[in-house]
Design an enzyme around this catalytic site. Sequence first.
Site, mmCIF file in Angstrom:
data_model
loop_
_atom_site.group_PDB
_atom_site.id
_atom_site.type_symbol
_atom_site.label_atom_id
_atom_site.label_comp_id
_atom_site.label_asym_id
_atom_site.label_seq_id
_atom_site.Cartn_x
_atom_site.Cartn_y
_atom_site.Cartn_z
ATOM 1 N N TYR A 211 0.956 -1.178 -0.019
ATOM 2 C CA TYR A 211 0.083 0.110 -0.029
ATOM 3 C C TYR A 211 1.011 1.184 -0.220
ATOM 4 O O TYR A 211 2.136 1.317 0.205
ATOM 5 C CB TYR A 211 -0.819 0.059 0.962
ATOM 6 C CG TYR A 211 -0.739 -0.047 2.711
ATOM 7 C CD1 TYR A 211 0.541 0.104 3.009
ATOM 8 C CD2 TYR A 211 -1.564 -0.355 3.365
ATOM 9 C CE1 TYR A 211 1.054 -0.203 4.456
ATOM 10 C CE2 TYR A 211 -1.329 -0.798 4.989
ATOM 11 C CZ TYR A 211 -0.071 -0.460 5.242
ATOM 12 O OH TYR A 211 -0.005 -0.713 6.669
ATOM 13 N N GLU A 212 0.229 2.384 -0.143
ATOM 14 C CA GLU A 212 0.694 3.914 -0.325
ATOM 15 C C GLU A 212 1.629 3.745 -1.715
ATOM 16 O O GLU A 212 2.827 4.325 -1.576
ATOM 17 C CB GLU A 212 1.798 4.040 0.892
ATOM 18 C CG GLU A 212 0.789 4.573 2.006
ATOM 19 C CD GLU A 212 0.000 5.779 1.726
ATOM 20 O OE1 GLU A 212 0.433 6.573 0.973
ATOM 21 O OE2 GLU A 212 -1.159 5.787 2.409
ATOM 22 N N GLY A 213 1.218 2.855 -2.658
ATOM 23 C CA GLY A 213 2.229 2.684 -3.767
ATOM 24 C C GLY A 213 3.020 1.591 -3.561
ATOM 25 O O GLY A 213 4.099 1.496 -2.853
#
Length: 596
Positions: free
Chosen positions: A441-443
Amino acid sequence: MADYKAPLRDMRFVLNEVFEAEKLWASLAGTKETVDVETAEAILEEAGKIASTLLDPINRSGDEEGCHFDDGVVTTPKGFPEAYRTFIEGGWCGLGGNPELGGMGMPKMIGAQVEEMVQSANISFGLYPMLTAGAALAINAHATDELKEKYLPNMYSGVWAGAMDLTEPHSGTDLGIIKTKAVPNDDGSYTVTGTKIFITGGDHDLSDNVIHLVLAKLPDAPAGPRGISLFLVPKILVNEDGSLADRNNVSVGSIEHKMGIKASATCVMNFDGAQGWLVGELNKGLACMFTMMNYERLAVGIQGLSASERSYQNAVEYANDRIQGRAATGPANPDKAADPIIVHPDVRRMLLTIKAYNEGGRAFSSYVARWLDIAKFSDNTEEKAHADAMVALLTPVVKAFLTDRGLESCVMGQQVFGGHGFIREWGQEQLVRDVRIAQIYEGTNGIQALDLMGRKVVANNGKFYELFAKEVTEFVEANSANAALTEFTAPLAKAIERLSDVTEHVIKASAQSPEEIGAASVDYLDLFGFTAFTYMWAKMAKVALENVEGDTEGFYATKIKTARFFVNRLLPKSLALAEAIKTGSADMMALSAEEF
């Protein structure tokens, strides 16, 4: 599982001795009146107590129970609401918030250490205040004064929580194809309609309200990312006097059943004509969101460090207690049937690797936080521009490199336990499950690597990179007469030369083939990470060497030994990375889709 003990001595070392944080804070317009070493010390001491006594005890039980979803209502595991109330009574949600609206205004260098302790004790719990702080940051930076005054005091107090809503079922990395719509109303608000997935803390029973920051497009918005706007959409509408009004048209469709972080509610959120308000300018939503995401990506990197620190503490305790076999040099514990497994080189290899990654990661996350503080609090235009460039360059590295090493360290810690590491009661398997999401997550880390290689290096012809290389080179040159430090500065000089050579190689190669960027990106980020850690270890070794004489606690001597292990046993990985990058993209792209 070992009881969590906050690594306060090492945190003080990094803040006060390596980076001389008090000098920095005194030089910045936004911090010189609000923070000093004594304030930081008090905050870190109290955060350590909160982590070990409040959050650690509900970590495993929270994982076992998980969150619940019943008839549209999300509830957290037993003990979480009570712990959250105690947590917010201490003001922890507003640690970095705007002091004019109820925040404490503390720099990120302090916040990073607090986040590490909270996440080490309980990653699932730590996600709730982390998302609130991030949402508040974006609101404070981009919303109107009216919205800030209406929402931020209750978010800083933790009475209201925050969430960020980006991903949709068909749209993850490619946010330009989102379908969520926002239609303007006559009163200046917008009607928001759409579905978002994977929303951390999208709903729960910890706070009275959840303030969503939602990416959406107006019907006539430009295509792609240029048409995205950001909207504040509360779960419960708020009256003019700040009191809660009616429920907004925001609902939870379901919660996800996940591999890890099971006590963190990950929600499918439905916005069915919900009322929202524009944050920032129309069609500039991604820029607003990235104000928050630079901080959030550092925070996710710190999650990797946090899990790794917990893995280390567990594995060291086990390695000293578990007896199996004898030391190669003869019995170390002749009065017992066998020696503790910490006598064996392979166990030491694993423990030292984790220790070197943890202490390097703690320094590197603090280094990135330092640049965030300069960018936020400095009133010097040139200094802020330099800091912004460094933040842009280093954010993908700190997110991806720390989380990759985090999983690696949790698996190594599990390996130290042998079969017991595979059993739930020892806690190591939970760490492996919990930390895995941090790479996603968060890229995803692959996207972070593309961002670093493509946008932050190749796109500007290495302009940002040159700032980092110049700083490292100047450090090496400034310490060239320090004979005792040469064993660390010499490998650093070779490492930065190697990274610079590879950087130039990829920039040139990408002019001939755009596939060179993607082919090099992941290995390049790792190469950058190992080089950055070498810089951190050289800086730490310098301080340790200056203080090792008369070191009665042995802290500095241990630091020097760990630095040697890093440069001699871990840094050589960068040689293979550099060679792999230089082979180019041809082999990677040679197979047709049908050949896979």
